[in-house]
Design an enzyme around this catalytic site. Structure first.
Site, PDB file in Angstrom:
ATOM      1  N   ASN A  13      -9.477   7.602  12.084  1.00  0.00           N
ATOM      2  CA  ASN A  13      -8.444   6.577  11.986  1.00  0.00           C
ATOM      3  C   ASN A  13      -7.117   7.327  11.853  1.00  0.00           C
ATOM      4  O   ASN A  13      -6.741   7.743  10.762  1.00  0.00           O
ATOM      5  CB  ASN A  13      -8.760   5.710  10.756  1.00  0.00           C
ATOM      6  CG  ASN A  13      -7.758   4.611  10.520  1.00  0.00           C
ATOM      7  OD1 ASN A  13      -6.685   4.598  11.120  1.00  0.00           O
ATOM      8  ND2 ASN A  13      -8.103   3.689   9.629  1.00  0.00           N
ATOM      9  N   ARG A  92     -10.176   4.211  15.619  1.00  0.00           N
ATOM     10  CA  ARG A  92      -9.292   3.061  15.501  1.00  0.00           C
ATOM     11  C   ARG A  92      -8.140   3.273  16.484  1.00  0.00           C
ATOM     12  O   ARG A  92      -7.429   4.285  16.410  1.00  0.00           O
ATOM     13  CB  ARG A  92      -8.743   2.965  14.081  1.00  0.00           C
ATOM     14  CG  ARG A  92      -7.706   1.890  13.949  1.00  0.00           C
ATOM     15  CD  ARG A  92      -7.142   1.858  12.551  1.00  0.00           C
ATOM     16  NE  ARG A  92      -6.037   0.929  12.480  1.00  0.00           N
ATOM     17  CZ  ARG A  92      -4.987   1.082  11.694  1.00  0.00           C
ATOM     18  NH1 ARG A  92      -4.892   2.138  10.906  1.00  0.00           N
ATOM     19  NH2 ARG A  92      -4.038   0.199  11.681  1.00  0.00           N
ATOM     20  N   HIS A 180      -4.060  -5.265  12.251  1.00  0.00           N
ATOM     21  CA  HIS A 180      -5.002  -5.243  11.111  1.00  0.00           C
ATOM     22  C   HIS A 180      -6.344  -5.867  11.487  1.00  0.00           C
ATOM     23  O   HIS A 180      -7.101  -6.328  10.629  1.00  0.00           O
ATOM     24  CB  HIS A 180      -4.434  -5.994   9.876  1.00  0.00           C
ATOM     25  CG  HIS A 180      -3.281  -5.280   9.221  1.00  0.00           C
ATOM     26  ND1 HIS A 180      -2.199  -5.937   8.697  1.00  0.00           N
ATOM     27  CD2 HIS A 180      -3.054  -3.963   9.004  1.00  0.00           C
ATOM     28  CE1 HIS A 180      -1.343  -5.065   8.192  1.00  0.00           C
ATOM     29  NE2 HIS A 180      -1.841  -3.858   8.370  1.00  0.00           N
ATOM     30  N   ARG A 240       9.104  -2.481   5.954  1.00  0.00           N
ATOM     31  CA  ARG A 240       9.434  -3.314   7.118  1.00  0.00           C
ATOM     32  C   ARG A 240       9.890  -4.707   6.663  1.00  0.00           C
ATOM     33  O   ARG A 240       9.383  -5.245   5.690  1.00  0.00           O
ATOM     34  CB  ARG A 240       8.208  -3.478   8.019  1.00  0.00           C
ATOM     35  CG  ARG A 240       7.895  -2.250   8.833  1.00  0.00           C
ATOM     36  CD  ARG A 240       6.561  -2.381   9.551  1.00  0.00           C
ATOM     37  NE  ARG A 240       5.540  -1.590   8.897  1.00  0.00           N
ATOM     38  CZ  ARG A 240       4.241  -1.660   9.171  1.00  0.00           C
ATOM     39  NH1 ARG A 240       3.800  -2.487  10.098  1.00  0.00           N
ATOM     40  NH2 ARG A 240       3.382  -0.900   8.530  1.00  0.00           N
ATOM     41  N   ALA A 283       4.653  -0.723  -4.523  1.00  0.00           N
ATOM     42  CA  ALA A 283       4.596  -1.894  -5.415  1.00  0.00           C
ATOM     43  C   ALA A 283       4.393  -1.471  -6.869  1.00  0.00           C
ATOM     44  O   ALA A 283       4.932  -2.107  -7.779  1.00  0.00           O
ATOM     45  CB  ALA A 283       3.469  -2.830  -4.967  1.00  0.00           C
ATOM     46  N   GLY A 327      -4.455  -2.408  -0.506  1.00  0.00           N
ATOM     47  CA  GLY A 327      -3.930  -1.862  -1.767  1.00  0.00           C
ATOM     48  C   GLY A 327      -3.381  -2.877  -2.763  1.00  0.00           C
ATOM     49  O   GLY A 327      -3.871  -2.981  -3.887  1.00  0.00           O
ATOM     50  N   GLU A 330      -5.950  -5.826  -3.448  1.00  0.00           N
ATOM     51  CA  GLU A 330      -7.123  -5.466  -4.251  1.00  0.00           C
ATOM     52  C   GLU A 330      -6.772  -5.112  -5.685  1.00  0.00           C
ATOM     53  O   GLU A 330      -7.590  -5.263  -6.582  1.00  0.00           O
ATOM     54  CB  GLU A 330      -7.833  -4.238  -3.633  1.00  0.00           C
ATOM     55  CG  GLU A 330      -8.537  -4.541  -2.338  1.00  0.00           C
ATOM     56  CD  GLU A 330      -8.888  -3.264  -1.596  1.00  0.00           C
ATOM     57  OE1 GLU A 330      -9.199  -2.248  -2.248  1.00  0.00           O
ATOM     58  OE2 GLU A 330      -8.843  -3.287  -0.353  1.00  0.00           O
ATOM     59  N   GLU A 378     -11.720  -0.255   7.105  1.00  0.00           N
ATOM     60  CA  GLU A 378     -11.492  -0.302   8.552  1.00  0.00           C
ATOM     61  C   GLU A 378     -12.467   0.604   9.287  1.00  0.00           C
ATOM     62  O   GLU A 378     -12.581   0.532  10.510  1.00  0.00           O
ATOM     63  CB  GLU A 378     -10.047   0.117   8.867  1.00  0.00           C
ATOM     64  CG  GLU A 378      -9.039  -0.924   8.390  1.00  0.00           C
ATOM     65  CD  GLU A 378      -7.595  -0.502   8.571  1.00  0.00           C
ATOM     66  OE1 GLU A 378      -7.290   0.678   8.316  1.00  0.00           O
ATOM     67  OE2 GLU A 378      -6.773  -1.350   8.938  1.00  0.00           O
TER      68      GLU A 378
HETATM   69  P1  ADP Z   1      -2.211   1.311   3.818  1.00  0.00           P
HETATM   70  O1  ADP Z   1      -1.625   0.046   4.377  1.00  0.00           O
HETATM   71  O2  ADP Z   1      -1.385   2.529   4.087  1.00  0.00           O
HETATM   72  O3  ADP Z   1      -3.708   1.488   4.080  1.00  0.00           O
HETATM   73  P2  ADP Z   1      -2.962   0.580   1.123  1.00  0.00           P
HETATM   74  O4  ADP Z   1      -3.867  -0.509   1.564  1.00  0.00           O
HETATM   75  O5  ADP Z   1      -3.547   1.730   0.393  1.00  0.00           O
HETATM   76  O6  ADP Z   1      -2.044   1.126   2.271  1.00  0.00           O
HETATM   77  O7  ADP Z   1      -1.862  -0.117   0.187  1.00  0.00           O
HETATM   78  C1  ADP Z   1      -0.765   0.597  -0.306  1.00  0.00           C
HETATM   79  C2  ADP Z   1       0.024  -0.328  -1.225  1.00  0.00           C
HETATM   80  O8  ADP Z   1      -0.827  -0.703  -2.316  1.00  0.00           O
HETATM   81  C3  ADP Z   1       1.269   0.324  -1.834  1.00  0.00           C
HETATM   82  O9  ADP Z   1       2.357  -0.595  -1.808  1.00  0.00           O
HETATM   83  C4  ADP Z   1       0.856   0.554  -3.271  1.00  0.00           C
HETATM   84  O10 ADP Z   1       1.963   0.463  -4.129  1.00  0.00           O
HETATM   85  C5  ADP Z   1      -0.073  -0.616  -3.509  1.00  0.00           C
HETATM   86  N1  ADP Z   1      -0.940  -0.386  -4.654  1.00  0.00           N
HETATM   87  C6  ADP Z   1      -1.931   0.524  -4.808  1.00  0.00           C
HETATM   88  N2  ADP Z   1      -2.460   0.436  -6.043  1.00  0.00           N
HETATM   89  C7  ADP Z   1      -1.780  -0.546  -6.694  1.00  0.00           C
HETATM   90  C8  ADP Z   1      -1.832  -1.109  -8.009  1.00  0.00           C
HETATM   91  N3  ADP Z   1      -2.694  -0.682  -8.920  1.00  0.00           N
HETATM   92  N4  ADP Z   1      -0.967  -2.098  -8.308  1.00  0.00           N
HETATM   93  C9  ADP Z   1      -0.079  -2.531  -7.405  1.00  0.00           C
HETATM   94  N5  ADP Z   1       0.023  -2.056  -6.153  1.00  0.00           N
HETATM   95  C10 ADP Z   1      -0.814  -1.067  -5.803  1.00  0.00           C
END
Ligand code: ADP
Length: 393
Positions: A13, A92, A180, A240, A283, A327, A330, A378
């Site tokens: 990926n 991917r 996605h 974005r 975040a 992220g 979850e 993914e």
């Molecule tokens: P990608 O889209 O690159 O695969 P992810 O699915 O890992 O990214 O998501 C990344 C986002 O998740 C970031 O904005 C990060 O701040 C947020 N994130 C990860 N862990 C937490 C958490 N415990 N609380 C809040 N936001 C989180």
């Protein structure tokens, strides 16, 4: 054909600054090892691996590795893995254009078609194709399968795909593709075991990561999505802007004299959570900050999800279940809670303790709509597609 016991599927990926990989046992689809390299282009580092072969990936990756070097480093380590014989690889691929609506076995004709799609995803597609070539040079006879981020949305009705622009442009492929798709495919695959009959109904899936989008699923198929011709449309994201008035883009170019590349930089890399807060695209950083601009950025993020969720509900004529993934989806109980508050008019209610514990089902017992948290994956749908293609070949 039935794969032998130790045969493994390699999934790659390749993102704009990362290369993730996963190895799955071909017979059982059990994950054997997964991990990835991030920070390519600035400070490349191996982000850790899990699984029996994880030790192979410790140390030795130069920080200034290019995409190509990082991929070769990864493939070289995979080649050394004991007891693993690759039987196929899956990739991917960000863009499948109007024609690729399902995974496809890669041959010269497919490569030519994928190269022609580079202008639709210039920051991602070249890396995806380079990964295919790297695998081909390491294992020349290994069958490879391309799985597309856009393909899942090709089931959307025509009205959900076309823009209100001159039809000649629509006919040239300037349509809503959506992205996605592999993440949504995974949710559609596992939701029946989690939500039972509701999985066949009208479901909103919120993929909230660095990139963010919503998908309206009906009977497990995409009927609407927030991302558009590019992955810039729809929700507010880490960097974005999401959907904005196209007139604002014209204003920046025509009245302020900005070059298109400057506007692109603003909308793709200096907007979203980063732009509104002025602090960070992460975040977690914003949640930990007491700066009012951080609070405003997070409030806008949730507001945009709520507004677009209303649009998804209208497209489906109702809502039977809501799923959070990726992220933020979850791991942030606080952001999920803000989104649920905005959707309280539907009768959707979270259970505070379940939400804080990130349970699989986080809705309250009296919620009209069940709400679930599902881990994004993914890579698994790619491995599944590889098996399906190999067995039918
Ligand atoms: P990608 O889209 O690159 O695969 P992810 O699915 O890992 O990214 O998501 C990344 C986002 O998740 C970031 O904005 C990060 O701040 C947020 N994130 C990860 N862990 C937490 C958490 N415990 N609380 C809040 N936001 C989180």
């Amino acid at each position: 054909m039935t794969p032998s016991k130790d045969a493994a599927i390699l999934v790659l990926n390749a993102g704009s600054s990362s290369v993730k990989f996963a190895l799955f046992a071909a017979g059982t689809l059990q994950p054997l090892c997964r991990g990835g390299i991030e920070g390519i282009g600035s400070r490349a580092r191996f982000g850790g691996a899990v699984g029996a072969q994880a030790h192979l990936f410790e140390g030795g990756l130069p920080e200034d590795s290019t995409h190509e070097a990082a991929t070769h480093w990864l493939l070289d380590r995979i080649r050394r893995a004991d007891g693993i014989a690759l039987c196929a690889a899956g990739h991917r691929i960000v863009h499948g254009g109007p024609d690729f609506s399902a995974p496809v076995v890669i041959d010269e004709a497919v490569m030519t078609a994928l190269e022609a799609l580079i202008p639709l995803a210039p920051a991602h597609q070249p890396h995806n194709l380079a990964a295919i070539r790297a695998v081909r040079s390491a294992w020349p006879d290994l069958p490879q399968v391309a799985c597309f981020d856009t393909a899942f949305h090709r089931t959307m009705p025509r009205l959900a795909q076309i823009f209100a622009i001159p039809h000649e442009l629509t006919d040239q492929g300037l349509v809503r593709y959506g992205f996605h798709g592999l993440s949504y495919q995974h949710v559609a695959d596992v939701l029946p075991d989690i939500a039972g009959e509701r999985a066949k109904g009208r479901v909103i899936v919120a993929h909230l990561g660095h990139g963010a989008s919503l998908c309206a699923l009906h009977e497990g198929r995409s009927v609407a999505t927030t991302m558009g011709f590019t992955a810039l449309d729809g929700l507010m994201m880490g960097m974005r802007c999401g959907a904005i008035d196209a007139g604002l883009v014209l204003h920046l170019i025509e009245q302020r004299g900005m070059a298109p590349s400057e506007v692109s930089e603003i909308l793709n890399r200096r907007s979203g959570l980063l732009g509104v807060s002025g602090l960070s695209n992460d975040a977690r950083t914003l949640l930990a900050s007491d700066d009012p601009r951080a609070a405003e950025a997070l409030a806008l993020f949730a507001y945009r999800v709520v507004r677009e969720a209303g649009s998804m509900m209208a497209a489906m004529g109702g809502l039977d279940a809501f799923v959070f993934t990726a992220g933020i989806g979850e791991r942030s109980a606080q952001i999920r809670s803000a989104i649920a508050e905005g959707l309280a008019w539907t009768g959707l209610r979270l259970d505070a303790a379940r939400n804080a514990a990130h349970d699989t089902r986080i809705s309250a017992d009296d919620s009209t709509i069940p709400v679930y948290v599902i881990s994004a994956d993914e890579e698994l749908p790619i491995a599944r597609a590889v098996i399906a293609r190999r067995l039918s070949a």
